[in-house]
Structures are given as C-alpha cells and as structure tokens.
Write a protein that holds these residues in place. Structure first.
Motif, short mmCIF file in Angstrom:
data_model
loop_
_atom_site.label_atom_id
_atom_site.label_comp_id
_atom_site.label_asym_id
_atom_site.label_seq_id
_atom_site.Cartn_x
_atom_site.Cartn_y
_atom_site.Cartn_z
N PRO A 171 -89.41 64.39 -60.01
CA PRO A 171 -87.99 64.08 -60.16
C PRO A 171 -87.46 64.57 -61.50
O PRO A 171 -88.11 64.36 -62.52
N GLN A 226 -71.08 53.00 -59.63
CA GLN A 226 -71.77 54.29 -59.76
C GLN A 226 -71.35 54.93 -61.06
O GLN A 226 -70.17 55.06 -61.35
N PHE A 234 -78.27 48.77 -49.41
CA PHE A 234 -79.01 49.86 -50.03
C PHE A 234 -80.48 49.81 -49.65
O PHE A 234 -81.12 48.76 -49.70
N THR A 235 -80.99 50.93 -49.20
CA THR A 235 -82.42 51.08 -48.97
C THR A 235 -82.87 52.26 -49.83
O THR A 235 -82.30 53.34 -49.70
N PRO A 236 -83.83 52.04 -50.70
CA PRO A 236 -84.21 53.17 -51.55
C PRO A 236 -84.78 54.31 -50.71
O PRO A 236 -85.51 54.06 -49.75
N PRO A 237 -84.42 55.53 -51.03
CA PRO A 237 -84.93 56.67 -50.28
C PRO A 237 -86.45 56.78 -50.43
O PRO A 237 -87.00 56.33 -51.43
N SER A 238 -87.09 57.37 -49.45
CA SER A 238 -88.54 57.49 -49.51
C SER A 238 -88.92 58.36 -50.70
O SER A 238 -88.21 59.29 -51.07
N TYR A 274 -80.46 51.90 -59.11
CA TYR A 274 -81.06 53.17 -58.68
C TYR A 274 -80.66 54.26 -59.64
O TYR A 274 -79.50 54.37 -60.04
N LYS A 296 -85.78 67.82 -54.51
CA LYS A 296 -85.37 67.36 -53.19
C LYS A 296 -85.58 68.45 -52.13
O LYS A 296 -85.42 68.20 -50.94
N ASP A 317 -76.76 53.95 -60.05
CA ASP A 317 -76.07 53.01 -59.17
C ASP A 317 -76.54 51.59 -59.41
O ASP A 317 -77.74 51.37 -59.59
N ASP A 367 -85.50 59.22 -60.07
CA ASP A 367 -85.89 58.72 -58.76
C ASP A 367 -86.58 57.36 -58.83
O ASP A 367 -87.63 57.16 -58.24
N LEU A 412 -77.24 61.92 -54.26
CA LEU A 412 -77.39 61.46 -55.64
C LEU A 412 -77.28 59.94 -55.73
O LEU A 412 -77.88 59.32 -56.60
N GLY A 440 -78.49 57.86 -53.80
CA GLY A 440 -79.65 57.20 -53.24
C GLY A 440 -79.51 56.92 -51.75
O GLY A 440 -80.43 56.41 -51.13
N ASP A 441 -78.37 57.23 -51.17
CA ASP A 441 -78.21 57.05 -49.74
C ASP A 441 -78.78 58.25 -49.01
O ASP A 441 -78.85 59.35 -49.55
N VAL A 442 -79.21 58.02 -47.78
CA VAL A 442 -79.87 59.07 -47.02
C VAL A 442 -78.96 59.50 -45.87
O VAL A 442 -78.41 58.64 -45.18
N SER A 478 -80.96 58.33 -59.91
CA SER A 478 -81.39 59.53 -59.19
C SER A 478 -82.05 60.52 -60.13
O SER A 478 -82.77 61.41 -59.70
N LEU A 527 -71.83 50.55 -47.74
CA LEU A 527 -72.08 50.94 -49.12
C LEU A 527 -72.94 49.94 -49.87
O LEU A 527 -73.58 50.27 -50.85
N ARG A 533 -70.55 47.51 -56.00
CA ARG A 533 -71.38 48.68 -56.30
C ARG A 533 -70.70 49.47 -57.41
O ARG A 533 -69.50 49.74 -57.34
N THR A 556 -81.58 63.03 -49.23
CA THR A 556 -81.18 61.96 -50.14
C THR A 556 -80.06 62.45 -51.04
O THR A 556 -80.16 63.49 -51.67
#
Lengths: 280, 348
Positions: A55, B109, B251-255, B129, A64, B118, B134, A158, A160-162, B131, B248, B107, A156
């Motif tokens: 990262p 940002q 939130f689920t953290p990306p893998s 979070y 990514k 975030d 990560d 920025l 953090g949403d997918v 980015s 919004l 939320r 993904t």
C-alpha cells in the motif's frame, strides 16, 4: 501531407481534412504508441515482480492493480498526466499554425475568404480531438492489458468502499474524460504559441515548458493565491472520481477553468493570427 | 489594416468578463436579509438546532506559522508519527466531505491527493480507514455506553438556558458580539464573534457562522492577534440538507486491509482509568490558561523529530505559532497555551 488537401470548402470538410492529416501522420501514431507503452510497462512490471507493491508504494493506486486490472488504466493516466501527455499535446497544438507556416502551406489554406478564424477553429478542433484520443488510447490499452494479466474484479475506491467491475469501468472512463478536459486549456495555449512563430519546434517547446512551469508554480506554497488560476490546478483532481459517493466537483471546476483558458488564449490567438502578415 | 486593434478586443474582453463574474460571485454575499438577533438569541439558535441530516463539502485552511514538517523521516517511532500526523491535520490545508444520516450516523472524509481518510460512525460502531496505507481501525462501544451517555445527559437544559449559561460563563473573559451576516456555502449566516478581553492571549478573535435558518454552525474562523488573515478556518463550501444514502454509513473494510479492533474501556495501562486524576494541570483562567503536563512527560533527546521542530529558548525548547505556543522545559515538563512563549516561561 499537409499540402495535398483542398483549401476552402465547408468548415466540416476542412475539419475532416485536418483530422485525416492528423491521423495519417506517422508522428501522431508514434505518440500514441509511446503513450500506450506506459500502461503496458506498468502492468508487466507489476505482473512479473516477485513482490506485489505494498500500500502506498510506487505510483498512485499501483497496489490496487493486482485486485482489478482496470486500475492499470487509472494509474497510467495519473502517471502520464504531468509530463508525457502534455508533451504530445504541445507537439500537436504548437505545430498547428506554425507547422503550416514553416512548410509554406499556410497561405494556400488562407485563400478562402474569412479563412483565418475558421482555420483557427479547425486547427483547435483538431488539437482537441487529439487531446481526447490520447487519454483514450491510454485508457483502452490499460483496460486490455490489465484485464488480460490481472482479470476484472471488484475494485476498492479511495474511500474504502468496494464497487463492481461495471462501476470500475465507468469510473476509469470518467478519469480519462477528466484528463482529456485538462488538456483543453493547454491546447489553446499551444495554438496561441503556434501563431507567434513560423518555427513549429519553438511553439511546441514553449508550450511544453509552460506546462511544466505551471506545475512547478503549483508546488510553491508561497504562491497559494495563484494556484486556483493555474491551468494545471485540477490536473490531478481525477482522484475525486474514485471516491464514494462520486464527487464531480473536481471535474466541473476543471471544465470551467479550462473553458476560461480556452476563451482567453483562443482570443489571443485570434488577435494575433488575424492581424499578422502571412508571408510564407 | 487600419482597424487591427479591434481584432484584439476579444482577448481584452475575456479577462474583464472573468474578473466581473468573480467579483459578482463574491459580492452576492449578504443578499438574504436575516432578522436582527442578539448574541444570546444566536447562541440559542445554535444550541437548539435539531438533528439535521446533511451532506456537505468543507475546506480547512491553516496559517499557523509552524515550521514546515518533514514528510517521512526514518527512525521515527509510532508516538512521533502520531504527533506529526496530528500536526499535519491541523497545520495543512484540507478539503473533504461530511455526511450526517440518522441520529447516530456520520461520515467524515478527508481528501488527500492520492488517498483519503475516512471516519465512519454508525450507532455503536466506528471505523477509521486510511487508504494511504490501507489500514482500518474498528471501534466498538461497550454495550452499556449508550445508557451511560443518556443518564449523563439527564439534567437537560433548554437551548435558552444553555445559551444563558454559556454567556454567563464567557462574559468575564470574552466579549460576544454579532458581526455582519456572512455567506457560507451559499447560505446566509449570523456571525457570532468571540473576542477575548485579555490582551495576553495570542487569539485575536473567534467567529462562528451560524446558519440563519437551521442554526447549524457553518464555519469557524480563528484569527490570531494582530493578523488579518485567519490562522485557522474550517467551513462548508457546499451544503445539502437532504439525507445521504444510508449505505454510506455501512462500512466493510476492503479485503487486504489491515484491521485493528479496539474496544474502548478495555484498555490496559493506556489512557486514564475513571476515577484516576489526570496528570495534566490547568493554570490560569480563560484565554490565558496554560496546560501543564508534569516533569518527565517528554524527553526531547529521544524525539529527534520534535527536537528539530523546536527552537532553544530560556529554560527549554519551544514551538511558537500564531495561535499556540508549546514549551518543553529542560526537565521534560510540557506547557501548552494560546499565549506567547514568554508567558509559558513565566508560569511558576
């Protein structure tokens, strides 16, 4: 070659002929090839490197890429925006008038009455089409090589949403659109520079140097008041398109700014081109 | 070619049009009239604003006069990095967005050029979070936290009472006035101005833009004494008072993200257990007050980055900004206040 077209005719015919010349030139395709090499190189390096980038390592979003091949396009667009792309734009727009003057073909283009303004518009339109095609080449090559090497999956953002592959496709296309818009102001500057001289290389170099100087000025905190007025100010604002919910303010601000530059340098080019003596 | 100058008219006209439209956009401020209100009434308006779902963009601009911070330094420990991150959040300019949904959904940002930070709060869940590296931090409030919060709030004040209390508490140290109405994010707002009566503080004035319609605070501006430009300003640049998409706040953290789970109240050693006295002392009153952390809190020799930021003064090392001063004495005491360094040195 520029000389073998019919002067006069309708504006559409003139534009069609301009585009034909642009797309037949070896130079144009060499520049497309150089731009296309960037996403290919990026993708190959990531694919063959033993350890994938962590990262925050390397160019933006490179980490990514392995997750979704479409990010190859986005990363390549971000990498090309500060220098490679402006260079190609400078070549096309800087050569627009000066190149014809240098070749001695300009006066044949101007035999039609009221020709100068129309020629200017057509030349700008040609440069603008190139400014759209160039990022599109990066985008399409990036899609192709990215999906071939890494496949297409969830992406993904920025925030953090997918998002799914369709969303990623749309977002990367919007990034390319943002980049294309970013180049419109520079194209107008190049066109103006092109009316100042009969030496095409001079206009190209001046335009490219301006693009770099504007970005350097944009780095200086002491000139913060100037930053919103620099045509490079929103060049890297495409990142707003990778947030959730999507933010169009960078794109629209950029559009307004570039329109302002187009109006000003377009008017300067008009003033210069309609008052100068065309001897060659 | 006698009239060639007319060909240059468009080039002259464009800057004029641009300048005119920029001026017009700026001067539309104060177009809407608001009924006159006293500071107390504006405070009441501020205190009585209902829960308001919104989405808005904000900017923060800072001109604290801090020395510019080194970006990435080798050999810095977590604590120093934390301090530097916090300083960076305050000292540099930021843009971002705020979303407020149902009662306890929010939320925020913060945009970075190639990243985003975030904070997402949804009921008793909170996520942070980043980015850039990560990473995500997940906070879960203890089960009974909400009840505790409710019982604490039992002695409810009406907005009028609250405004009254604030004015009474502030009056000895602060003059409250209402300035000219301001335009923030296209809305007309009251400008509640807090001017310290003390002349020893570095703070010149604090102004809060209170939306005339909803009572929402739209902008906070802190100006240092003797400066005309704000030292710190946070405010909305656009504001939309409709509820944002509920998704919004889910939130689920990306893998692939490093997730750290934190449950407040289960900390051991860190933080201050309830009942234990905070070691930080408070000296002076009002705007001149100084926070004191006891001797031995900070050893500069083990913090090369902080040492680099500070300048040697009589009795220790100091950082002075337009608004705040920090003094680390030779025995490791930390003194912080909105006063000049000399005032920090004079404590005790």
């Amino acid at each position: 070659m520029p000389g073998d077209r019919a002067a006069g005719g309708t504006t559409i015919a003139l534009l069609a002929s301009e585009l034909r010349v642009l797309l037949r030139r070896g130079r144009t395709w060499a520049m497309f090839g150089a731009l296309a090499a960037i996403p290919v190189l990026l993708a190959l390096v990531v694919f063959f490197s033993a350890s994938p980038p962590g990262p925050g390592e390397g160019p933006p979003l490179l980490d990514k890429v392995t997750q979704n091949g479409m990010f190859v396009s986005v990363t390549a667009l971000v990498v090309t925006t500060p220098l490679f792309l402006p260079l190609t734009i400078s070549v096309v727009s800087g050569d627009a008038i000066a190149g014809e003057a240098g070749l001695g073909t300009l006066r044949y283009l101007l035999v039609a009455p009221a020709g100068r303004l129309r020629l200017l518009v057509v030349k700008y339109a040609g440069a603008a089409v190139f400014a759209v095609l160039a990022p599109a080449v990066v985008l399409l090559v990036g899609w192709a090589i990215g999906s071939a090497l890494f496949g297409v999956g969830e992406a993904t953002l920025l925030s953090g949403d997918v998002i799914g592959p369709g969303g990623a496709l749309a977002r990367s296309a919007l990034v390319a659109l943002h980049v294309a818009i970013s180049m419109l102001g520079l194209s107008a500057i190049g066109l103006f520079a092109s009316t100042l001289t009969t030496v095409g290389v001079g206009a190209m170099a001046a335009t490219a140097v301006l693009a770099v100087v504007a970005q350097v000025l944009g780095q200086l905190d002491q000139l913060a008041w100037l930053h919103p007025w620099l045509f490079t100010h929103h060049w890297l604002g495409m990142m707003d398109l990778l947030r959730e919910p999507i933010s169009f303010s960078g794109l629209t601000d950029n559009l307004v700014l570039q329109a302002g530059y187009l109006a000003f340098f377009g008017a300067l080019a008009y003033g210069r081109f309609t008052t100068k003596d065309v001897l060659s | 070619m006698t009239r060639t100058w007319t060909r240059w008219l468009p080039a002259a006209a464009v800057p004029v049009v641009v300048a005119a439209s920029v001026t017009l956009a700026g001067s539309s401020a104060g177009a809407d009239e608001l009924p006159d209100r006293t500071p107390e009434q504006v405070l009441t308006l501020l205190a009585s604003h209902d829960h308001q779902p919104l989405s808005g963009e904000f900017t923060q601009t800072s001109d604290l006069g801090l020395p510019s911070l080194p970006g990435d330094l080798p050999g810095t420990d977590d604590a120093t990095t934390g301090v530097l991150t916090a300083l960076d959040l305050i000292d540099s300019d930021h843009t971002g967005r705020v979303f407020v949904g149902e009662q306890d959904q929010a939320r925020v940002q913060v945009f970075d050029t190639f990243g985003e930070r975030d904070v997402i709060v949804d009921g008793d869940q909170a996520w942070f979070y980043d980015s850039g590296d990560d990473t995500a931090t997940h906070l879960t409030a203890p089960e009974n936290a909400e009840d505790a919060e409710h019982t604490q709030q039992t002695p409810t004040l009406t907005p009028e009472q609250l405004a009254q209390h604030v004015i009474e508490a502030a009056d000895p140290s602060t003059a409250l006035t209402i300035g000219e109405n301001v335009q923030v994010a296209g809305r007309t707002a009251y400008d509640l101005v807090l001017t310290p009566r003390s002349t020893d503080t570095l703070v010149g004035q604090v102004s809060i833009a209170v939306d005339g319609e909803t009572g929402l605070p739209l902008q906070v501006t802190i100006t240092a004494r003797g400066q005309s430009d704000p030292a710190l300003q946070v405010g909305y640049t656009s504001l939309d008072l409709t509820a944002p998409d509920a998704g919004l706040f889910d939130f689920t953290p990306p893998s692939g993200t490093t997730v750290e789970e934190v449950t407040p109240g289960q900390h051991d050693g860190q933080g201050i257990a309830p009942g234990e006295q905070s070691p930080v002392e408070h000296v002076g009153t009002g705007w001149d007050s100084v926070l004191l952390a006891p001797a031995g809190t900070l050893d500069l020799s083990s913090q090369p980055v902080l040492a680099q930021l500070t300048t040697a003064v009589d009795g220790g090392h100091a950082v002075s900004t337009n608004l705040l001063s920090l003094l680390i004495t030779d025995d490791g005491q930390v003194r912080l206040g909105a006063v000049p360094v000399e005032a920090l040195q004079a404590v005790r």
